[in-house]
Design a protein around this motif. Structure first.
Motif, mmCIF file in Angstrom:
data_model
loop_
_atom_site.group_PDB
_atom_site.id
_atom_site.type_symbol
_atom_site.label_atom_id
_atom_site.label_comp_id
_atom_site.label_asym_id
_atom_site.label_seq_id
_atom_site.Cartn_x
_atom_site.Cartn_y
_atom_site.Cartn_z
ATOM 1 N N LYS A 89 68.068 44.652 37.747
ATOM 2 C CA LYS A 89 66.781 45.164 37.294
ATOM 3 C C LYS A 89 65.810 44.020 37.074
ATOM 4 C CE LYS A 89 68.650 49.210 34.863
ATOM 5 N NZ LYS A 89 68.736 49.903 33.554
ATOM 6 N N VAL A 90 64.529 44.291 37.278
ATOM 7 C CA VAL A 90 63.491 43.322 36.971
ATOM 8 C C VAL A 90 63.132 43.530 35.504
ATOM 9 C CG1 VAL A 90 61.209 42.452 37.568
ATOM 10 C CG2 VAL A 90 62.659 43.437 39.332
ATOM 11 N N GLU A 91 63.793 42.792 34.631
ATOM 12 C CA GLU A 91 63.618 42.986 33.201
ATOM 13 C C GLU A 91 62.407 42.216 32.696
ATOM 14 O OE1 GLU A 91 67.247 41.821 31.423
ATOM 15 O OE2 GLU A 91 68.417 43.442 32.316
ATOM 16 N N LEU A 92 61.479 42.948 32.106
ATOM 17 C CA LEU A 92 60.253 42.370 31.579
ATOM 18 C C LEU A 92 59.841 43.122 30.332
ATOM 19 C CD1 LEU A 92 58.094 42.018 34.817
ATOM 20 C CD2 LEU A 92 58.812 40.139 33.370
ATOM 21 N N PRO A 93 59.006 42.503 29.486
ATOM 22 C CA PRO A 93 58.390 43.290 28.421
ATOM 23 C C PRO A 93 57.645 44.451 29.069
ATOM 24 C CG PRO A 93 57.972 40.955 28.105
ATOM 25 C CD PRO A 93 58.604 41.104 29.466
ATOM 26 N N GLU A 94 57.509 45.548 28.358
ATOM 27 C CA GLU A 94 56.884 46.740 28.938
ATOM 28 C C GLU A 94 55.508 46.426 29.511
ATOM 29 O OE1 GLU A 94 55.748 51.314 27.637
ATOM 30 O OE2 GLU A 94 57.120 50.114 26.421
ATOM 31 N N ILE A 95 55.296 46.815 30.742
ATOM 32 C CA ILE A 95 54.025 46.572 31.417
ATOM 33 C C ILE A 95 53.370 47.905 31.745
ATOM 34 C CG2 ILE A 95 52.936 45.654 33.507
ATOM 35 C CD1 ILE A 95 55.105 43.550 33.587
ATOM 36 N N ALA A 96 52.156 48.078 31.294
ATOM 37 C CA ALA A 96 51.437 49.319 31.551
ATOM 38 C C ALA A 96 50.946 49.335 32.993
ATOM 39 C CB ALA A 96 50.260 49.456 30.588
ATOM 40 N N GLU A 97 51.114 50.467 33.643
ATOM 41 C CA GLU A 97 50.637 50.593 35.019
ATOM 42 C C GLU A 97 49.132 50.384 35.083
ATOM 43 O OE1 GLU A 97 51.318 50.901 39.008
ATOM 44 O OE2 GLU A 97 52.849 50.998 37.448
ATOM 45 N N SER A 98 48.451 50.668 33.972
ATOM 46 C CA SER A 98 46.999 50.493 33.932
ATOM 47 C C SER A 98 46.597 49.025 33.979
ATOM 48 C CB SER A 98 46.426 51.139 32.661
ATOM 49 O OG SER A 98 47.009 50.563 31.499
ATOM 50 N N ASP A 99 47.567 48.117 33.743
ATOM 51 C CA ASP A 99 47.289 46.677 33.821
ATOM 52 C C ASP A 99 47.351 46.159 35.255
ATOM 53 O OD1 ASP A 99 46.902 46.410 31.114
ATOM 54 O OD2 ASP A 99 48.968 45.825 30.690
ATOM 55 N N ILE A 100 47.756 47.025 36.181
ATOM 56 C CA ILE A 100 47.879 46.621 37.578
ATOM 57 C C ILE A 100 46.784 47.288 38.400
ATOM 58 C CG2 ILE A 100 49.374 46.552 39.608
ATOM 59 C CD1 ILE A 100 51.760 46.803 37.736
ATOM 60 N N VAL A 101 46.058 46.485 39.160
ATOM 61 C CA VAL A 101 45.010 46.987 40.039
ATOM 62 C C VAL A 101 45.461 46.776 41.481
ATOM 63 C CG1 VAL A 101 42.636 46.658 40.829
ATOM 64 C CG2 VAL A 101 43.165 46.568 38.389
ATOM 65 N N TYR A 102 45.259 47.791 42.299
ATOM 66 C CA TYR A 102 45.635 47.704 43.708
ATOM 67 C C TYR A 102 44.382 47.705 44.573
ATOM 68 C CZ TYR A 102 50.253 49.038 41.967
ATOM 69 O OH TYR A 102 51.440 49.080 41.285
ATOM 70 N N GLU A 103 44.348 46.789 45.532
ATOM 71 C CA GLU A 103 43.247 46.724 46.484
ATOM 72 C C GLU A 103 43.817 46.839 47.889
ATOM 73 O OE1 GLU A 103 41.424 42.965 45.782
ATOM 74 O OE2 GLU A 103 40.476 43.575 43.894
ATOM 75 N N THR A 104 43.064 47.450 48.777
ATOM 76 C CA THR A 104 43.518 47.571 50.165
ATOM 77 C C THR A 104 42.555 46.827 51.079
ATOM 78 O OG1 THR A 104 42.305 49.643 50.466
ATOM 79 C CG2 THR A 104 44.597 49.798 49.754
ATOM 80 N N CYS A 105 43.082 46.357 52.188
ATOM 81 C CA CYS A 105 42.254 45.682 53.178
ATOM 82 C C CYS A 105 42.939 45.776 54.528
ATOM 83 C CB CYS A 105 42.020 44.220 52.791
ATOM 84 S SG CYS A 105 43.534 43.252 52.625
ATOM 85 N N ARG A 106 42.214 45.455 55.563
ATOM 86 C CA ARG A 106 42.769 45.494 56.913
ATOM 87 C C ARG A 106 43.616 44.260 57.167
ATOM 88 N NH1 ARG A 106 37.487 47.404 60.463
ATOM 89 N NH2 ARG A 106 37.143 49.392 59.357
ATOM 90 N N SER A 107 44.675 44.455 57.923
ATOM 91 C CA SER A 107 45.525 43.329 58.303
ATOM 92 C C SER A 107 44.896 42.619 59.484
ATOM 93 C CB SER A 107 46.924 43.820 58.688
ATOM 94 O OG SER A 107 47.535 44.448 57.584
ATOM 95 N N GLY A 108 44.969 41.303 59.474
ATOM 96 C CA GLY A 108 44.454 40.534 60.594
ATOM 97 C C GLY A 108 45.539 40.273 61.612
ATOM 98 N N GLY A 109 45.143 39.812 62.775
ATOM 99 C CA GLY A 109 46.120 39.410 63.782
ATOM 100 C C GLY A 109 46.647 40.582 64.579
ATOM 101 N N LYS A 110 47.764 40.352 65.274
ATOM 102 C CA LYS A 110 48.341 41.347 66.161
ATOM 103 C C LYS A 110 49.031 42.447 65.369
ATOM 104 C CE LYS A 110 49.122 37.895 69.761
ATOM 105 N NZ LYS A 110 50.128 37.259 70.629
ATOM 106 N N GLY A 111 49.263 43.542 66.062
ATOM 107 C CA GLY A 111 49.993 44.616 65.402
ATOM 108 C C GLY A 111 49.555 45.987 65.842
ATOM 109 N N GLY A 112 48.582 46.080 66.747
ATOM 110 C CA GLY A 112 48.179 47.384 67.231
ATOM 111 C C GLY A 112 46.983 47.927 66.494
#
Length: 201
Positions: A99-122
């Motif tokens: 397990k990744v044991e850590l003090p409790e981390i609120a999901e609200s403390d994590i921000v997710y950003e999306t972007c396009r991948s560069g390079g090859k891949g279709g």
């Protein structure tokens, strides 16, 4: 359940960082199903890592855990980093955990950003924002994942990598007061190695 193996140089010099890479190769030979989940490259020398963390979706045999868990000695037969250096024994720590044991981390403390991948891949990789960046706001730690073609899969892997980095930071902070896998190099050297290997660094 996922099973993790962390190999660390503690606070050792570049030779220990190189030993991490070499020990990792040997462990992967013993457990071919392992995948690299996180790593901390040496800040100056390519091919050397201060730590490497692998993950397996399958149970790791107890015989392998007993063989590798603890301090591992790499005795160098040639040292390209400091030729002529008298010392030949370099130590790394190997730790297994589920397990990744850590003090409790609120999901609200994590921000997710999306972007396009560069390079090859279709077209899907280049035109759709499949790459995900996860940021832990309180610490400022961020990771990015573009391994998968699905945004949801990349988000899950980015979250896992973020937790592994946070765990690593947590272990570093406790290194001076604990005898866990992030203990300093001197502690590693004083320990009795559970396994001894040798070869060119």
């Amino acid at each position: 359940m996922k099973h993790y193996i962390q190999i660390t140089a503690g606070r050792g010099p570049v030779e220990c960082a190189r030993a991490v890479t070499l020990v990792a190769r040997e462990i992967v030979k013993a457990i071919p199903s392992l995948q690299l989940a996180d790593c901390e490259p040496h800040n100056q020398v390519e091919g050397c890592y201060m730590s490497m963390t692998f993950v397996s979706g399958e149970s790791i045999p107890e015989t392998i855990v007993k063989e590798w868990q603890g301090t591992v000695l790499w005795r160098s037969t040639a040292n390209p980093y400091r030729p002529g250096h008298k010392r030949s024994n370099w130590f790394v720590g190997v730790n297994f955990f589920d397990k990744v044991e850590l003090p409790e981390i609120a999901e609200s403390d994590i921000v997710y950003e999306t972007c396009r991948s560069g390079g090859k891949g279709g077209q899907n990789v280049n035109k759709v924002e499949t790459t995900v960046r996860a940021i832990h706001i309180p610490s400022g730690i961020a990771v990015k994942c573009s391994d998968e073609r699905s945004q949801s899969q990349n988000k899950a892997r980015a979250r896992e990598r973020l937790f592994l980095k946070l765990r690593r930071q947590n272990e570093k902070a406790q290194a001076d007061s604990s005898c866990r896998q992030w203990s300093n190099h001197d502690k590693l050297e004083r320990g009795n190695p559970v396994k001894k290997l040798s070869g060119k660094l």
